[in-house]
Design a protein around this motif. Sequence first.
Motif, PDB file in Angstrom:
ATOM      1  N   PHE A 135       5.054  24.480   1.826  1.00  0.00           N
ATOM      2  CA  PHE A 135       3.710  24.882   2.227  1.00  0.00           C
ATOM      3  C   PHE A 135       3.715  25.275   3.699  1.00  0.00           C
ATOM      4  O   PHE A 135       4.770  25.257   4.344  1.00  0.00           O
ATOM      5  CB  PHE A 135       2.723  23.738   1.965  1.00  0.00           C
ATOM      6  N   GLU A 208      -0.723  16.523   8.270  1.00  0.00           N
ATOM      7  CA  GLU A 208      -1.873  17.295   8.775  1.00  0.00           C
ATOM      8  C   GLU A 208      -1.739  17.556  10.269  1.00  0.00           C
ATOM      9  O   GLU A 208      -1.282  16.691  11.029  1.00  0.00           O
ATOM     10  CB  GLU A 208      -3.178  16.535   8.515  1.00  0.00           C
ATOM     11  N   TYR A 216      -5.138  19.639   3.691  1.00  0.00           N
ATOM     12  CA  TYR A 216      -4.373  19.541   2.443  1.00  0.00           C
ATOM     13  C   TYR A 216      -4.988  18.541   1.464  1.00  0.00           C
ATOM     14  O   TYR A 216      -5.317  18.897   0.335  1.00  0.00           O
ATOM     15  CB  TYR A 216      -2.924  19.142   2.748  1.00  0.00           C
ATOM     16  N   PHE A 227      -5.839  17.972  -3.696  1.00  0.00           N
ATOM     17  CA  PHE A 227      -4.820  18.615  -2.872  1.00  0.00           C
ATOM     18  C   PHE A 227      -5.080  20.114  -2.855  1.00  0.00           C
ATOM     19  O   PHE A 227      -5.127  20.764  -3.908  1.00  0.00           O
ATOM     20  CB  PHE A 227      -3.419  18.341  -3.411  1.00  0.00           C
ATOM     21  N   PRO A 229      -3.465  23.439  -1.713  1.00  0.00           N
ATOM     22  CA  PRO A 229      -2.203  24.006  -1.217  1.00  0.00           C
ATOM     23  C   PRO A 229      -2.431  25.124  -0.217  1.00  0.00           C
ATOM     24  O   PRO A 229      -3.340  25.933  -0.360  1.00  0.00           O
ATOM     25  CB  PRO A 229      -1.529  24.536  -2.492  1.00  0.00           C
ATOM     26  N   ARG A 230      -1.588  25.130   0.806  1.00  0.00           N
ATOM     27  CA  ARG A 230      -1.602  26.202   1.794  1.00  0.00           C
ATOM     28  C   ARG A 230      -0.265  26.909   1.696  1.00  0.00           C
ATOM     29  O   ARG A 230       0.777  26.293   1.897  1.00  0.00           O
ATOM     30  CB  ARG A 230      -1.782  25.628   3.210  1.00  0.00           C
TER      31      ARG A 230
END
Length: 243
Positions: A135, A208, A216, A227, A229-230
């Motif tokens: 991520f 974070e 997140y 959650f 996602p990035r």
Amino acid sequence: MKERILIIEDELGIAHMLELLMIKEGFMDVQIAGTGAEALQVLDSYNPDLIVLDVMLPDRNGFELCLELRTRTHAPILFLTARTADYDKLTGFAMGGDDYITKPFNALEVMARIKAQLARRRLYLQDKAPASYQFADFEMNKETGELCVRGEWVHCTAKEFSLLLFFVEHPGRLFNVAQLYEQVWGQMQLGDEKTVVIYISKIRSKIERDPKQPRYIVNFRGLGYKFVPRPAFDAEAVPAGKP
């Protein structure tokens, strides 16, 4: 050698002898636990590549402990015990053991068997593509139990990793505290809500950028956690002034 070895043995003379032998052979990361309870506690923060396990421990039966270890690790388990009956050997394998050596033992034979088990494990890990997740701010490897945050490896306990992995494998789904506890710890008891909240706080402090404003693991008040996602090329994750 980088492999981690956990020795679960209440006879300290034997345990330290094995430790010295392993260090002499190049295995520098060795941990010793004298009881089953201590072994399970060590396992919370130590991810062994191989376990040497005595059957007759002061607080519990090694066969039963092996069964519990198998729910938490896939590392090879080598029984080292004075119990020589065929029934005991069969029980050891049935409970999830990978090898069985009886006392008194030949130290060179023990090391040969340990090396053989680790060699098989290396081949298995090489042949099997690692299940990894990446991520914008962190990546984690399911097979090795490693967490890397913004380019740096971060220590993560077994429970922290398991909880984060559960979130990662269920993106976008909302889970209440009871569901999270049930999935990661097992059956929920009264008061366990705080445990989940504490562990989420620990995870946020590691992954974070601003734990007080998490991106997140997001809390939906009164409902639970999700959650979000990035992706690895998330523009929001790039600090101002950098491309």
